[in-house]
Structures are given as C-alpha cells and as structure tokens.
Design an enzyme around this catalytic site. Structure first.
Site, PDB file in Angstrom:
ATOM      1  N   TYR A 101      34.293  49.729   9.898  1.00  0.00           N
ATOM      2  CA  TYR A 101      32.894  49.725  10.341  1.00  0.00           C
ATOM      3  C   TYR A 101      32.261  51.039   9.900  1.00  0.00           C
ATOM      4  CZ  TYR A 101      28.675  49.882  13.076  1.00  0.00           C
ATOM      5  OH  TYR A 101      27.355  49.962  13.426  1.00  0.00           O
ATOM      6  N   GLU A 189      23.779  49.548   8.016  1.00  0.00           N
ATOM      7  CA  GLU A 189      25.120  49.251   8.547  1.00  0.00           C
ATOM      8  C   GLU A 189      25.941  48.417   7.575  1.00  0.00           C
ATOM      9  OE1 GLU A 189      26.088  47.690  12.860  1.00  0.00           O
ATOM     10  OE2 GLU A 189      25.921  45.978  11.519  1.00  0.00           O
TER      11      GLU A 189
END
Ligand code: GDP
Ligand code: MN
Length: 380
Positions: A101, A189
């Site tokens: 992530y 992201e």
C-alpha cells in the site's frame, strides 16, 4: 473530484510510475479485442468511483480473450455499491508476489502532506489499519522542501522492500509526490503497488482525488469528470454555483457563506438535530439560486424541515426575502421552513416572510431550536 482508476494510472504513468499495459472498454466486444492485443491473459476491472471493487466481484482475471469477453459482459451488467458499471479497464494480468500500500494525502491535523505505506497492501488494507496499525508507516512531508530521497528510503526500509527495488521505488515515490503537488490532488494512492514474479514493480491500482477549488487551473482534469457517476444533486448544485454536500440528517440547511454554514450545522447538532446537508449558496441570493438550492435540498427524501440562515451584507435582506418567497411560490415545499435573516434591511425582510406565514427567527439559536422542533413534528 474523484478520478477513475484508468485516469489516475494514466497520470501516474506520465510521472514515471510504471503501470500495466491496458485500455478501457465500454462493450464486451471491445474488451475482447483489447485482450487479444494484450496477448490473452488479462484482468477485467470495473471502472466505478468506489473502492472495494475486488471484493464486490468487479475485478476478475481471464486466461484468454474469449473469457475476457464473457467476464467483461458480466461486469458491465453489474452495479457496485449502487453505481452501474459503464466501463471496464482491460489490463495485462500481473503475476503478483507482493502487494504494497502506498499513498500521499493531506494530513489536516499536521497541516502537511503525509506519505503512507504498508507491506500489507491489497484489498484488506482497511482491516490492517483498524487491527494492526503498527504495520503502517506515516511520514510527513514538508511542503516547501518536498519529498526528500531519504524519506522514500525510510519507507522502503519500513516495508522491508528488497534492496533491488529501492531505486525504482525511489522513482515511484518521487513521481507520486509530483502527481500529488502538480495536479493539486488531495489523495494519490496506489493499492496495490506490486512486485511481480518476473521482478517488476508497478502500480496495479490507482486512485486520485483532486481539489475542486484547484480545477480552474487543470482544464484537462476538469474534462475527466464523470458526471454519470455523481449524485445528480451534486451535479445540479455545481450548475448553479452552489456548494452542496449531502449528509445523513433530516434538517436541510441553506446558508450563505461556508463558515456560517458550518456554524449553522453545529448549532443544529447542539440542539439535538442532524443536518441533512451542507449548502453554501454563496454571494447574492437571487430567486433562481434560492429555488435551485431548495429543489436540491427537497430532493433528499430524509428532509423534514429546512433552516435558512442568511446574512444580508451586500445583498439586502428584503431582496433575499423576495427571492425566498418567489422560490417557495414556484416549488411549494411541504417541509416547514425556518428563516433567520440578519443584516441590511433585516426587519423589512422578516416582515415580508411573516406576512407570507413563514416561521422567522431573530437569532441562530432560536432558528436552530425551531427547525429541530419542526423536524420532530414532521416525523410524528
Ligand atoms: P479494488 O478492490 O477496488 O481496490 O481494486 P484493485 O485494482 O486493487 O484490485 C483488487 C485486487 O485484485 C488486488 O489487490 C489484487 O489482489 C487483485 N488483482 C488486480 N489486478 C490483478 C492482476 O493483474 N493479477 C492478479 N493476480 N491479481 C490482480
Ligand atoms: Mn485497490
């Protein structure tokens, strides 16, 4: 404004962040031919502006073009969290070894951008954040200095990234930082950023939020807005220059000025009510603007009462009152309305409204109490 995955990834690629080869399709037939171009093994991904597509069945692998066509036709018929799928992204499939992530976003409390990363990336990241927050690293970035190389290395070390990938990771971090700043994003992201079995590192997924107030300097991004995917009320509000955000309560709020709107919502809550929305009608209060705001508020089935809190500065209160009366005549709202007018010619404005049998209030506290009471009566 939210960007689709395919749009976000195209922007990432321009900044040197590697992404899989792929293209977007609106029909199963197109999906098939893209899969053929890509050599057969592909992933078919629903392009909807919500997260958790994987878990909802909106991300599926196909072993060849024929299967890609079948899967695409199924995904194109899906609805994910209430949003119909209109497009699918066909990407060459990656053989995943590790899912990381990685994102950059605003940290309002720190008043700085923050870089967030975890070796436990993928579809369970919310769980990781809730249950094992120690697996997530957050490093603040000084907005004037920008992302420093050592900060990217600190992240690489924290997530135990093998040394072979540090150089590439440094480029990805620098690229994402530039995406975030140069595109006026509030979120950039990548989840997952993957290491593949054939030793490549790339962004399999992408998500970007753009600061709406900066769109004027990004006409290319503004064109990317997918109006089909927005709540119709928000699109309508934008048309009239209103700032509207739907919330879950039952007291509709119509206020001029963002700060006053926030205050009004707080006071409604203080007296036991729940605002149904944030709505800033901005400067002036022409009847058509008030009418549009009223229509938008009333389109929300939860609304039981409307609180209007208007400060008449440049726009005089009697003009505002006439605007309100004109709008109510046209719309005839069933929900009771409580109006607080203050400023130039306030008395005249209040008189006009009282004459038309509308509930007026002298203070915001008074107005909030009356609106909360009216909403309760309306529910019963
Ligand atoms: P999200 O669920 O909306 O975040 O959609 P993602 O694009 O992140 O996809 C969800 C999950 O599908 C990823 O975390 C991966 O595990 C998996 N996935 C996506 N693309 C591929 C691919 O090319 N190959 C493989 N094996 N898995 C993939
Ligand atoms: Mn994802």
């Amino acid at each position: 404004m939210k960007l689709h995955e395919y749009q976000s990834k195209q922007i990432f690629a321009k900044y040197g962040v590697p992404i899989p080869k792929g293209r977007v399709a609106a029909t199963a037939g197109e999906a098939k031919s893209i899969a053929e171009e890509l050599g057969g093994r592909v992933v078919i991904k629903a392009q909807v502006l919500v997260g958790g597509r994987g878990k909802a069945g909106g991300v599926q692998l196909a072993k060849d073009a024929t299967e890609a066509e079948q899967i695409a036709s199924r995904i194109l018929a899906m609805e994910i969290k209430g949003l119909p799928v209109r497009k699918v992204l066909i990407d060459e499939a990656a053989a995943i070894e590790t899912e990381i992530y990685f994102s950059i976003t605003n940290d309002r409390n720190a008043r700085k951008p923050v870089m967030i990363a975890s070796a436990a990336g993928g579809v369970e990241i919310e769980d990781v954040a809730a249950k094992t927050p120690e697996k997530i690293v957050k490093i603040h970035i000084d907005p004037l200095l920008g992302l420093r190389d050592y900060q990217a290395r600190d992240v690489a070390a924290f997530i135990d990234l093998p040394r072979d990938y540090w150089k590439d990771f440094g480029k990805i971090a620098a690229g994402l930082w530039r995406v975030y700043t140069e595109q006026d994003a509030t979120l950039a992201e990548i989840n997952p950023l993957v290491i593949t079995k054939d030793k490549r590192i790339m962004a399999l997924d992408g998500k970007m939020l753009i600061d709406d107030n900066a769109l004027y300097r990004h006409p290319d991004l503004a064109d990317m807005r997918d109006v089909d995917e927005e709540a119709p009320s928000e699109a309508e509000a934008r048309k009239y220059g209103l700032t509207y955000i739907k919330l879950d309560g039952n007291i509709g709020c119509m206020v001029n000025g963002a700060g006053l709107a926030m205050t009004s919502m707080d006071i409604v809550k203080l007296f036991g009510g729940e605002p149904a929305n944030f709505l800033d009608i901005g400067g002036g209060a022409a009847a058509d603007k008030v009418a549009a705001a009223m229509r938008i508020i009333l389109a929300d089935q939860n609304v039981r009462a409307i609180l209007l809190n208007i400060f008449g500065g440049i726009t005089r209160c009697d003009e505002v009152a006439r605007g309100i009366l004109e709008a109510t005549k046209a719309i005839q709202p069933k929900a009771p309305m409580v109006v607080r007018l203050v400023g130039t010619n306030a008395e005249e404005g209040r008189r006009l409204l009282s004459d038309a049998n509308m509930t007026t209030a002298d203070t915001l506290v008074d107005a909030a109490k009356k609106a909360v009471a009216a909403a309760k009566v309306a529910v019963a």
